[in-house]
Design a protein around this motif. Structure first.
Motif, PDB file in Angstrom:
ATOM      1  N   ILE A 188       3.923  10.136 -26.105  1.00 65.23           N
ATOM      2  CA  ILE A 188       5.009   9.903 -25.155  1.00 65.23           C
ATOM      3  C   ILE A 188       5.277  11.241 -24.483  1.00 65.23           C
ATOM      4  O   ILE A 188       5.716  12.197 -25.125  1.00 65.23           O
ATOM      5  CB  ILE A 188       6.286   9.383 -25.848  1.00 65.23           C
ATOM      6  N   ALA A 189       4.992  11.294 -23.170  1.00 67.24           N
ATOM      7  CA  ALA A 189       5.165  12.541 -22.425  1.00 67.24           C
ATOM      8  C   ALA A 189       6.563  12.652 -21.827  1.00 67.24           C
ATOM      9  O   ALA A 189       6.967  13.718 -21.396  1.00 67.24           O
ATOM     10  CB  ALA A 189       4.119  12.629 -21.323  1.00 67.24           C
ATOM     11  N   GLY A 190       7.293  11.556 -21.783  1.00 67.25           N
ATOM     12  CA  GLY A 190       8.625  11.569 -21.214  1.00 67.25           C
ATOM     13  C   GLY A 190       9.066  10.167 -20.881  1.00 67.25           C
ATOM     14  O   GLY A 190       8.318   9.207 -21.038  1.00 67.25           O
ATOM     15  N   TYR A 191      10.277  10.066 -20.420  1.00 65.06           N
ATOM     16  CA  TYR A 191      10.854   8.788 -20.038  1.00 65.06           C
ATOM     17  C   TYR A 191      11.206   8.900 -18.568  1.00 65.06           C
ATOM     18  O   TYR A 191      11.687   9.932 -18.110  1.00 65.06           O
ATOM     19  CB  TYR A 191      12.097   8.487 -20.886  1.00 65.06           C
ATOM     20  N   THR A 192      10.950   7.844 -17.827  1.00 63.77           N
ATOM     21  CA  THR A 192      11.121   7.943 -16.388  1.00 63.77           C
ATOM     22  C   THR A 192      11.726   6.688 -15.802  1.00 63.77           C
ATOM     23  O   THR A 192      11.852   5.671 -16.475  1.00 63.77           O
ATOM     24  CB  THR A 192       9.758   8.243 -15.716  1.00 63.77           C
ATOM     25  N   LEU A 193      12.043   6.784 -14.554  1.00 68.13           N
ATOM     26  CA  LEU A 193      12.600   5.679 -13.798  1.00 68.13           C
ATOM     27  C   LEU A 193      11.478   5.007 -13.022  1.00 68.13           C
ATOM     28  O   LEU A 193      10.674   5.673 -12.385  1.00 68.13           O
ATOM     29  CB  LEU A 193      13.650   6.228 -12.814  1.00 68.13           C
ATOM     30  N   LYS A 194      11.404   3.698 -13.091  1.00 65.25           N
ATOM     31  CA  LYS A 194      10.428   2.936 -12.314  1.00 65.25           C
ATOM     32  C   LYS A 194      11.198   2.190 -11.235  1.00 65.25           C
ATOM     33  O   LYS A 194      12.046   1.363 -11.539  1.00 65.25           O
ATOM     34  CB  LYS A 194       9.674   1.954 -13.217  1.00 65.25           C
ATOM     35  N   LEU A 195      10.913   2.522  -9.984  1.00 63.78           N
ATOM     36  CA  LEU A 195      11.629   1.897  -8.880  1.00 63.78           C
ATOM     37  C   LEU A 195      11.232   0.438  -8.731  1.00 63.78           C
ATOM     38  O   LEU A 195      10.067   0.080  -8.859  1.00 63.78           O
ATOM     39  CB  LEU A 195      11.339   2.640  -7.570  1.00 63.78           C
ATOM     40  N   GLY A 196      12.207  -0.379  -8.438  1.00 65.49           N
ATOM     41  CA  GLY A 196      11.972  -1.793  -8.198  1.00 65.49           C
ATOM     42  C   GLY A 196      11.470  -2.029  -6.785  1.00 65.49           C
ATOM     43  O   GLY A 196      11.444  -1.126  -5.945  1.00 65.49           O
ATOM     44  N   GLU A 197      11.103  -3.246  -6.526  1.00 66.50           N
ATOM     45  CA  GLU A 197      10.542  -3.615  -5.229  1.00 66.50           C
ATOM     46  C   GLU A 197      11.512  -3.327  -4.089  1.00 66.50           C
ATOM     47  O   GLU A 197      11.104  -2.898  -3.011  1.00 66.50           O
ATOM     48  CB  GLU A 197      10.131  -5.094  -5.236  1.00 66.50           C
ATOM     49  N   ASN A 198      12.815  -3.522  -4.306  1.00 65.64           N
ATOM     50  CA  ASN A 198      13.801  -3.263  -3.253  1.00 65.64           C
ATOM     51  C   ASN A 198      13.804  -1.799  -2.820  1.00 65.64           C
ATOM     52  O   ASN A 198      13.961  -1.498  -1.643  1.00 65.64           O
ATOM     53  CB  ASN A 198      15.205  -3.672  -3.700  1.00 65.64           C
ATOM     54  N   ALA A 199      13.614  -0.889  -3.757  1.00 63.37           N
ATOM     55  CA  ALA A 199      13.598   0.540  -3.424  1.00 63.37           C
ATOM     56  C   ALA A 199      12.290   0.943  -2.757  1.00 63.37           C
ATOM     57  O   ALA A 199      12.246   1.911  -2.015  1.00 63.37           O
ATOM     58  CB  ALA A 199      13.812   1.367  -4.692  1.00 63.37           C
ATOM     59  N   ARG A 200      11.224   0.199  -3.017  1.00 63.61           N
ATOM     60  CA  ARG A 200       9.912   0.547  -2.461  1.00 63.61           C
ATOM     61  C   ARG A 200       9.616  -0.165  -1.150  1.00 63.61           C
ATOM     62  O   ARG A 200       8.612   0.124  -0.515  1.00 63.61           O
ATOM     63  CB  ARG A 200       8.817   0.203  -3.474  1.00 63.61           C
ATOM     64  N   GLN A 201      10.489  -1.059  -0.717  1.00 62.96           N
ATOM     65  CA  GLN A 201      10.209  -1.869   0.462  1.00 62.96           C
ATOM     66  C   GLN A 201       9.952  -1.042   1.710  1.00 62.96           C
ATOM     67  O   GLN A 201       9.134  -1.397   2.527  1.00 62.96           O
ATOM     68  CB  GLN A 201      11.333  -2.864   0.718  1.00 62.96           C
ATOM     69  N   GLY A 202      10.653   0.053   1.886  1.00 60.64           N
ATOM     70  CA  GLY A 202      10.488   0.854   3.087  1.00 60.64           C
ATOM     71  C   GLY A 202       9.300   1.788   3.045  1.00 60.64           C
ATOM     72  O   GLY A 202       9.112   2.593   3.947  1.00 60.64           O
ATOM     73  N   ARG A 203       8.481   1.717   2.015  1.00 57.18           N
ATOM     74  CA  ARG A 203       7.359   2.638   1.851  1.00 57.18           C
ATOM     75  C   ARG A 203       6.044   1.922   2.125  1.00 57.18           C
ATOM     76  O   ARG A 203       5.777   0.860   1.590  1.00 57.18           O
ATOM     77  CB  ARG A 203       7.320   3.213   0.438  1.00 57.18           C
ATOM     78  N   LEU A 204       5.243   2.532   2.960  1.00 51.29           N
ATOM     79  CA  LEU A 204       3.899   2.038   3.227  1.00 51.29           C
ATOM     80  C   LEU A 204       2.967   2.782   2.278  1.00 51.29           C
ATOM     81  O   LEU A 204       3.011   4.006   2.185  1.00 51.29           O
ATOM     82  CB  LEU A 204       3.531   2.343   4.680  1.00 51.29           C
ATOM     83  N   ARG A 205       2.163   2.056   1.545  1.00 54.83           N
ATOM     84  CA  ARG A 205       1.304   2.680   0.529  1.00 54.83           C
ATOM     85  C   ARG A 205      -0.158   2.547   0.935  1.00 54.83           C
ATOM     86  O   ARG A 205      -0.552   1.572   1.563  1.00 54.83           O
ATOM     87  CB  ARG A 205       1.567   2.043  -0.817  1.00 54.83           C
ATOM     88  N   ALA A 206      -0.933   3.552   0.539  1.00 51.42           N
ATOM     89  CA  ALA A 206      -2.356   3.544   0.868  1.00 51.42           C
ATOM     90  C   ALA A 206      -3.129   4.296  -0.202  1.00 51.42           C
ATOM     91  O   ALA A 206      -2.596   5.168  -0.883  1.00 51.42           O
ATOM     92  CB  ALA A 206      -2.595   4.194   2.227  1.00 51.42           C
ATOM     93  N   SER A 207      -4.393   3.940  -0.338  1.00 52.70           N
ATOM     94  CA  SER A 207      -5.338   4.698  -1.151  1.00 52.70           C
ATOM     95  C   SER A 207      -6.352   5.287  -0.193  1.00 52.70           C
ATOM     96  O   SER A 207      -6.779   4.626   0.750  1.00 52.70           O
ATOM     97  CB  SER A 207      -6.051   3.781  -2.159  1.00 52.70           C
ATOM     98  N   VAL A 208      -6.716   6.541  -0.425  1.00 51.30           N
ATOM     99  CA  VAL A 208      -7.687   7.206   0.427  1.00 51.30           C
ATOM    100  C   VAL A 208      -8.814   7.712  -0.454  1.00 51.30           C
ATOM    101  O   VAL A 208      -8.584   8.388  -1.458  1.00 51.30           O
ATOM    102  CB  VAL A 208      -7.049   8.387   1.205  1.00 51.30           C
ATOM    103  N   LEU A 209     -10.027   7.340  -0.098  1.00 47.74           N
ATOM    104  CA  LEU A 209     -11.225   7.773  -0.810  1.00 47.74           C
ATOM    105  C   LEU A 209     -11.845   8.925  -0.031  1.00 47.74           C
ATOM    106  O   LEU A 209     -12.091   8.803   1.170  1.00 47.74           O
ATOM    107  CB  LEU A 209     -12.211   6.616  -0.922  1.00 47.74           C
ATOM    108  N   LEU A 210     -12.083  10.058  -0.705  1.00 51.72           N
ATOM    109  CA  LEU A 210     -12.628  11.232  -0.038  1.00 51.72           C
ATOM    110  C   LEU A 210     -13.986  11.618  -0.588  1.00 51.72           C
ATOM    111  O   LEU A 210     -14.194  11.611  -1.801  1.00 51.72           O
ATOM    112  CB  LEU A 210     -11.715  12.450  -0.223  1.00 51.72           C
ATOM    113  N   THR A 211     -14.875  11.983   0.310  1.00 53.95           N
ATOM    114  CA  THR A 211     -16.113  12.661  -0.049  1.00 53.95           C
ATOM    115  C   THR A 211     -15.927  14.094   0.405  1.00 53.95           C
ATOM    116  O   THR A 211     -15.527  14.338   1.552  1.00 53.95           O
ATOM    117  CB  THR A 211     -17.322  12.030   0.669  1.00 53.95           C
ATOM    118  N   ILE A 212     -16.178  15.036  -0.503  1.00 50.09           N
ATOM    119  CA  ILE A 212     -15.957  16.442  -0.173  1.00 50.09           C
ATOM    120  C   ILE A 212     -17.230  17.245  -0.383  1.00 50.09           C
ATOM    121  O   ILE A 212     -18.153  16.816  -1.081  1.00 50.09           O
ATOM    122  CB  ILE A 212     -14.802  17.039  -1.004  1.00 50.09           C
ATOM    123  N   GLU A 213     -17.264  18.422   0.231  1.00 49.72           N
ATOM    124  CA  GLU A 213     -18.408  19.317   0.072  1.00 49.72           C
ATOM    125  C   GLU A 213     -18.443  19.843  -1.355  1.00 49.72           C
ATOM    126  O   GLU A 213     -17.392  20.031  -1.979  1.00 49.72           O
ATOM    127  CB  GLU A 213     -18.288  20.488   1.050  1.00 49.72           C
TER     128      GLU A 213
END
Length: 143
Positions: A47-72
């Motif tokens: 157990i590294a700690g205890y945290t707050l998990k935001l509900g859907e109402n708090a996350r509604q205004g956030r646009l989420r994305a995953s980005v895959l990178l190829t790097i040198e």
């Protein structure tokens, strides 16, 4: 880690605010047993700690994305340093396979997301990127 430890983690995963007394009652063990187990799980880093998990109402205004990178080759350290400075990047994972890094991003609007993607693509050492915009969450097991 045994079954009792896994049960404690499961219950706390559902409700991190659950009291030791409630945990003990639900698992039908002594409160002192649960307290000792929790202390050991914390001390050993399970157990590294205890945290707050935001509900859907708090996350509604956030646009989420995953980005895959190829790097040198050998550019990872410098790129990670620059990625840390971009506040909208929540997590960065190394990966196996075709891509080198997976970024988890949250932005308040498409405009900000577009700026962040441009910023990432312009970093020295980034060969290519692929963006995946998250549309809806079907289920979430993350704690």
């Amino acid at each position: 880690m045994d079954e009792l430890d896994r049960n404690i983690l499961g219950l706390l995963g559902a409700d991190a605010r659950m009291s030791v007394a409630t945990l003990a009652r639900r698992m039908k063990v002594a409160r002192s047993t649960v307290q000792a187990r929790l202390e050991r799980l914390e001390t050993t880093g399970v157990i590294a700690g205890y945290t707050l998990k935001l509900g859907e109402n708090a996350r509604q205004g956030r646009l989420r994305a995953s980005v895959l990178l190829t790097i040198e080759p050998r550019a990872q350290a410098a790129i990670l340093t620059r990625l840390k400075a971009i506040a909208e990047i929540e997590k960065v994972f190394t990966t196996s396979g075709r891509y080198d890094l997976l970024l988890q991003i949250a932005a308040p609007s498409t405009q900000v997301l577009d700026q962040v993607l441009d910023q990432i693509g312009a970093l020295t050492g980034v060969v290519s990127s692929e963006s995946l915009i998250h549309l809806s969450t079907k289920f979430d097991r993350a704690v």
